[in-house]
Scaffold this motif. Structure first.
Motif, PDB file in Angstrom:
ATOM      1  N   PRO A 166       0.769  -1.198   0.085  1.00  0.00           N
ATOM      2  CA  PRO A 166       0.044  -0.164   0.145  1.00  0.00           C
ATOM      3  C   PRO A 166       0.878   1.313  -0.118  1.00  0.00           C
ATOM      4  O   PRO A 166       0.851   2.068   1.005  1.00  0.00           O
ATOM      5  N   GLY A 167       1.637   1.441  -0.994  1.00  0.00           N
ATOM      6  CA  GLY A 167       2.412   2.654  -0.986  1.00  0.00           C
ATOM      7  C   GLY A 167       3.145   2.954  -2.556  1.00  0.00           C
ATOM      8  O   GLY A 167       3.119   2.087  -3.280  1.00  0.00           O
ATOM      9  N   THR A 168       3.219   4.275  -2.798  1.00  0.00           N
ATOM     10  CA  THR A 168       3.930   4.853  -3.944  1.00  0.00           C
ATOM     11  C   THR A 168       4.726   5.873  -3.638  1.00  0.00           C
ATOM     12  O   THR A 168       4.861   6.241  -2.564  1.00  0.00           O
ATOM     13  N   VAL A 169       5.649   6.242  -4.661  1.00  0.00           N
ATOM     14  CA  VAL A 169       6.416   7.585  -4.311  1.00  0.00           C
ATOM     15  C   VAL A 169       5.604   8.556  -3.972  1.00  0.00           C
ATOM     16  O   VAL A 169       6.155   9.530  -3.490  1.00  0.00           O
ATOM     17  N   SER A 202      -4.715  -2.480   0.154  1.00  0.00           N
ATOM     18  CA  SER A 202      -4.094  -3.711   0.865  1.00  0.00           C
ATOM     19  C   SER A 202      -3.280  -4.319  -0.055  1.00  0.00           C
ATOM     20  O   SER A 202      -3.101  -4.307  -0.948  1.00  0.00           O
ATOM     21  N   GLY A 203      -2.025  -4.858   0.619  1.00  0.00           N
ATOM     22  CA  GLY A 203      -1.250  -5.814  -0.236  1.00  0.00           C
ATOM     23  C   GLY A 203      -1.784  -6.983  -0.636  1.00  0.00           C
ATOM     24  O   GLY A 203      -2.212  -7.871   0.405  1.00  0.00           O
ATOM     25  N   ILE A 204      -1.559  -7.406  -2.027  1.00  0.00           N
ATOM     26  CA  ILE A 204      -2.119  -8.574  -2.198  1.00  0.00           C
ATOM     27  C   ILE A 204      -1.098  -9.388  -3.199  1.00  0.00           C
ATOM     28  O   ILE A 204      -0.302  -8.768  -3.796  1.00  0.00           O
ATOM     29  N   ILE A 205      -0.792 -10.600  -2.988  1.00  0.00           N
ATOM     30  CA  ILE A 205       0.256 -11.551  -3.470  1.00  0.00           C
ATOM     31  C   ILE A 205      -0.412 -12.221  -4.618  1.00  0.00           C
ATOM     32  O   ILE A 205      -1.554 -12.702  -4.499  1.00  0.00           O
ATOM     33  N   TYR A 206       0.290 -12.374  -5.734  1.00  0.00           N
ATOM     34  CA  TYR A 206      -0.069 -12.748  -6.978  1.00  0.00           C
ATOM     35  C   TYR A 206       0.732 -14.017  -7.269  1.00  0.00           C
ATOM     36  O   TYR A 206       1.874 -13.992  -7.209  1.00  0.00           O
ATOM     37  N   ALA A 207       0.027 -14.732  -8.172  1.00  0.00           N
ATOM     38  CA  ALA A 207       0.897 -15.981  -8.955  1.00  0.00           C
ATOM     39  C   ALA A 207       0.325 -15.771 -10.557  1.00  0.00           C
ATOM     40  O   ALA A 207      -0.916 -15.667 -10.656  1.00  0.00           O
ATOM     41  N   ASP A 227     -13.512  -4.662   4.522  1.00  0.00           N
ATOM     42  CA  ASP A 227     -13.536  -3.181   5.081  1.00  0.00           C
ATOM     43  C   ASP A 227     -12.220  -2.832   5.872  1.00  0.00           C
ATOM     44  O   ASP A 227     -11.976  -1.674   6.482  1.00  0.00           O
ATOM     45  N   ILE A 228     -11.295  -3.534   5.684  1.00  0.00           N
ATOM     46  CA  ILE A 228      -9.938  -3.201   6.295  1.00  0.00           C
ATOM     47  C   ILE A 228      -9.905  -2.790   7.697  1.00  0.00           C
ATOM     48  O   ILE A 228      -9.477  -1.562   8.054  1.00  0.00           O
ATOM     49  N   TRP A 229     -10.394  -3.867   8.459  1.00  0.00           N
ATOM     50  CA  TRP A 229     -10.570  -3.655   9.984  1.00  0.00           C
ATOM     51  C   TRP A 229     -11.506  -2.633  10.243  1.00  0.00           C
ATOM     52  O   TRP A 229     -11.126  -1.766  11.278  1.00  0.00           O
ATOM     53  N   GLY A 230     -12.538  -2.103   9.628  1.00  0.00           N
ATOM     54  CA  GLY A 230     -13.535  -1.409  10.186  1.00  0.00           C
ATOM     55  C   GLY A 230     -13.545  -0.052   9.414  1.00  0.00           C
ATOM     56  O   GLY A 230     -14.345   1.117   9.732  1.00  0.00           O
ATOM     57  N   ASN A 231     -12.456   0.404   8.889  1.00  0.00           N
ATOM     58  CA  ASN A 231     -12.176   1.742   8.434  1.00  0.00           C
ATOM     59  C   ASN A 231     -11.432   2.183   7.225  1.00  0.00           C
ATOM     60  O   ASN A 231     -10.185   2.513   7.342  1.00  0.00           O
ATOM     61  N   PRO A 232     -12.022   1.869   6.035  1.00  0.00           N
ATOM     62  CA  PRO A 232     -11.082   1.776   4.857  1.00  0.00           C
ATOM     63  C   PRO A 232     -10.663   3.121   4.326  1.00  0.00           C
ATOM     64  O   PRO A 232     -10.016   3.158   3.588  1.00  0.00           O
ATOM     65  N   ASP A 233     -11.355   4.089   4.873  1.00  0.00           N
ATOM     66  CA  ASP A 233     -10.962   5.656   4.501  1.00  0.00           C
ATOM     67  C   ASP A 233      -9.556   5.948   5.059  1.00  0.00           C
ATOM     68  O   ASP A 233      -9.103   6.707   4.698  1.00  0.00           O
ATOM     69  N   ILE A 234      -9.160   5.086   6.080  1.00  0.00           N
ATOM     70  CA  ILE A 234      -7.879   5.477   6.827  1.00  0.00           C
ATOM     71  C   ILE A 234      -6.997   4.413   6.794  1.00  0.00           C
ATOM     72  O   ILE A 234      -5.824   4.261   6.510  1.00  0.00           O
ATOM     73  N   ASN A 235      -7.539   3.130   7.090  1.00  0.00           N
ATOM     74  CA  ASN A 235      -6.676   1.869   7.214  1.00  0.00           C
ATOM     75  C   ASN A 235      -5.952   1.342   5.768  1.00  0.00           C
ATOM     76  O   ASN A 235      -6.663   1.481   4.885  1.00  0.00           O
ATOM     77  N   SER A 236      -4.933   0.538   6.129  1.00  0.00           N
ATOM     78  CA  SER A 236      -4.261  -0.074   4.889  1.00  0.00           C
ATOM     79  C   SER A 236      -3.255  -0.750   5.622  1.00  0.00           C
ATOM     80  O   SER A 236      -3.154  -0.885   6.857  1.00  0.00           O
ATOM     81  N   GLY A 237      -2.383  -1.749   4.760  1.00  0.00           N
ATOM     82  CA  GLY A 237      -1.643  -2.574   5.370  1.00  0.00           C
ATOM     83  C   GLY A 237      -1.195  -3.895   4.563  1.00  0.00           C
ATOM     84  O   GLY A 237      -1.979  -4.240   3.695  1.00  0.00           O
TER      85      GLY A 237
END
Length: 634
Positions: A253-256, A265-270, A289-299
């Motif tokens: 969950p990040g860019t420059v 959220s981070g997703i693993i792919y094959a 819902d990313i632990w209840g608050n998708p407007d703020i939470n990520s990981g």
């Protein structure tokens, strides 16, 4: 994780389940969030799919460390699915390029699927390392904003060719003997890193922030591309792994431009190695819902390559931290994301063919300090009495090295390396109050890959504190110190520790015969006796190092991507008996100068790329210090 490669400097980067201690509570896993997907429709749906969230329980166990207080504790949560023992879903296949590689080649990011980082049949040892000299050096175009280096990836070396990627996503094939360009594919997309390449099935696999590419191994031309990221605030920053006809990768969950924005959220792919088709994905956040608050939470997500057990096809991943951290003014101390925040800060075992979750062990629930379990896991054998136990060793920025049972995920031992203080707190002072000191810092602990040989784990550690309240932090980077540890893989006890005298160790650990080598961000390269820890060699490059080397025969290929006032970033080959110097040996033939996405060329030169200097979660920095806050508007 705040990656240590960021353009904004130092925004670092159903059966019975396994036990974490004799008194631990055993949990059953939630329905795994793995999806077998095909086609463009599947890609479009990735952001919409979600699985069931699970409950949590934790137990305390004391880290073993000469630096940690005897009363120090940490939480670990472990769960397993109905089948706790991983089994092979299909026959495993190693790419022909790896099968047919020379015995001395460096075949993958960590030189093999176990991630052991051992140089096979190298001729370099303590008797001759003093004769290492510069064989060749190539200059790399570095964006002006990239204060901590344009190179963060480990090279791959096969059949006399060096394959590598810079943090503008550009991919190079260089002649191992001379450093001259064979081909270059300039994708010209800024990434957080660490990025890097994998080789197999006639391709070199590499990614930009949003898209995975398969490049023709002989020409560098694009054979296929598969877009995996639609969000403006998520990206691919991992060096891929190729095995069994699959390309394994992950988003974070990040860019420059933006880091740990709400909703990612981070997703693993094959991916299918020949077509790029998405075969399965696994969301490392366990609630839609990313632990209840998708407007703020990520990981979540993975930063470094997975380990693969060729006998079973099982993949092992270390995952990143939850966000926001430490919290926001409105939701201090992570209160926007109650609970353990699965599957962050976890070691997870996924079936490589189907993506099924076999087991997980969350070593740090509800992390407030950006303490990822991000380092590539290492597959090992542990001796328990007269039995050999298949094990897996993991570590991360929490500054703890963990030994697990590979079949069940049971935590067998842990060693808290470096200094630890207040890092087990689950509540911080109110925003605006006096901050408390926390060791290790959000930059610190085990930052870069470990090595393993002959029953010993070698890891580099960074000791540096941060100051936290419930929504902000401060860190003075000038205070960072480093060590290298040797740890017994059977019981986790420290065998020896050696302090490093310069900089912070960001060059990982690599075993070369009777030596273990590493490097620091000021460009100092070290070699230590593996048995005693005695320093036997040191060489200073004119530029800093924030990447791990490939060791091939009598040569070490080391990216040195942190520019100095008088020297551009370099890819350097050190060779026994060589007598060159660190001045770029290819004249004006500068790598990394792009001509637009999709261009292929034999060599290149142009001006530096513009890149965002947006701060992470509202953070600011000045000189050798860094601070950050989550913002009162949240």
């Amino acid at each position: 994780m705040i990656p240590i490669n960021r353009r904004t400097p130092w925004r670092a980067r159903g059966g019975r389940g396994p036990r974490t201690s004799p008194a631990s509570q055993v949990l059953r896993a939630a329905r795994p969030r793995a999806f077998v997907l095909t086609g463009a429709f599947a890609l479009a749906m990735l952001g919409l799919l979600a699985g069931c969230s699970s409950g949590s329980s934790s137990s305390n166990a004391s880290p073993t460390s000469e630096a940690a207080s005897p009363s120090a504790t940490m939480s670990a949560t472990a769960s397993a699915t109905a089948s706790a023992t991983p089994t092979a879903s299909t026959a495993s296949e190693t790419p022909p390029e790896v099968q047919n590689a020379a015995a001395t080649d460096w075949v993958a990011a960590n030189n093999g699927y176990a991630n052991a980082r051992v140089a096979n049949q190298s001729s370099i040892d303590s008797s001759n390392i003093d004769t290492l000299g510069v064989s060749w050096a190539r200059a790399v175009n570095a964006p002006a904003a990239l204060a901590f280096g344009v190179l963060a990836a480990n090279p791959v070396v096969l059949n006399g060719v060096v394959y590598m990627q810079d943090l503008d996503s550009n991919v190079y094939a260089l002649d191992e003997a001379t450093g001259k360009t064979i081909w270059a594919q300039n994708l010209d997309v800024a990434t957080e890193g660490p990025d890097g390449v994998a080789v197999g099935y006639g391709h070199v696999y590499a990614a930009t922030r949003t898209t995975m590419y398969a490049l023709n191994i002989d020409t560098g031309e694009i054979d296929w591309q598969q877009k995996l990221v639609d969000s403006d605030t998520a990206g691919i920053d991992i060096q891929p792994v190729v095995f069994n006809g699959m390309v394994y990768t992950s988003t974070v969950p990040g860019t420059v431009e933006k880091f740990y924005a709400g909703g990612d959220s981070g997703i693993i792919y094959a991916l299918d190695a020949q077509t790029g088709e998405v075969k399965w994905s696994f969301d490392t956040v366990d609630s839609k819902d990313i632990w209840g608050n998708p407007d703020i939470n990520s990981g979540g997500g993975a930063w470094y390559p997975a380990a693969v057990d060729p006998k079973t096809g099982v993949t092992y991943w270390g995952t990143g931290n939850p966000g926001p951290w430490p919290g926001t003014d409105k939701y201090p101390s992570g209160t926007s994301r109650p609970g353990p925040n699965l599957y962050t800060n976890s070691l997870i075992a996924l079936d490589g063919k189907s993506g099924e979750l076999l087991w997980y062990n969350q070593v740090k629930p509800h992390d407030l300090f950006d303490h990822d379990l991000q380092i590539s896991p290492i597959l090992v054998d542990m001796q328990k009495g007269d039995q050999t136990v298949p094990g897996v060793v993991a570590a991360g920025k929490m500054g703890i090295v963990y030994g697990f049972d590979r079949k069940t995920g049971e935590l067998l031992w842990q060693n808290a390396v470096g200094k630890h203080l207040n890092d087990q707190l689950d509540q911080l002072p109110a925003p605006g109050s006096d901050k408390i000191e926390v060791w290790p810092s959000l930059i610190g602990g085990v930052e870069t890959p470990m090595a393993y040989a002959d029953g010993v784990i070698y890891e580099t550690n960074i000791d540096i504190p941060s100051k936290f309240d419930g929504s902000s932090y401060e860190v003075d980077l000038s205070t960072g110190k480093g060590q290298i540890y040797a740890i017994d893989v059977n019981d986790g006890k420290t065998l020896w520790k050696q302090d490093l005298t310069t900089g912070m160790p960001l060059g990982g650990a690599t075993v070369v015969n009777d030596l273990v080598i590493t490097a620091t961000n000021d460009g100092t390269m070290y070699a230590f006796n593996r048995d005693t820890g005695e320093q036997v060699w040191k060489m200073k490059a004119p530029v800093g190092i924030n990447a791990q080397p490939a060791v091939v025969g009598d040569t070490i290929v080391w990216p040195a991507g942190v520019p100095s006032k008088d020297q551009p970033p370099l890819i350097v080959a050190l060779k026994l008996g060589a007598t060159g110097d660190f001045a770029a040996t290819q004249g004006t033939d500068v790598l990394g100068a792009g001509t637009g996405q999709g261009s292929t060329q034999s060599s290149s030169q142009n001006s530096s790329q513009n890149s965002s200097q947006g701060s992470n979660q509202g953070g600011t920095q000045s000189g050798g210090s860094q601070s950050g806050s989550q913002g009162s508007s949240q």
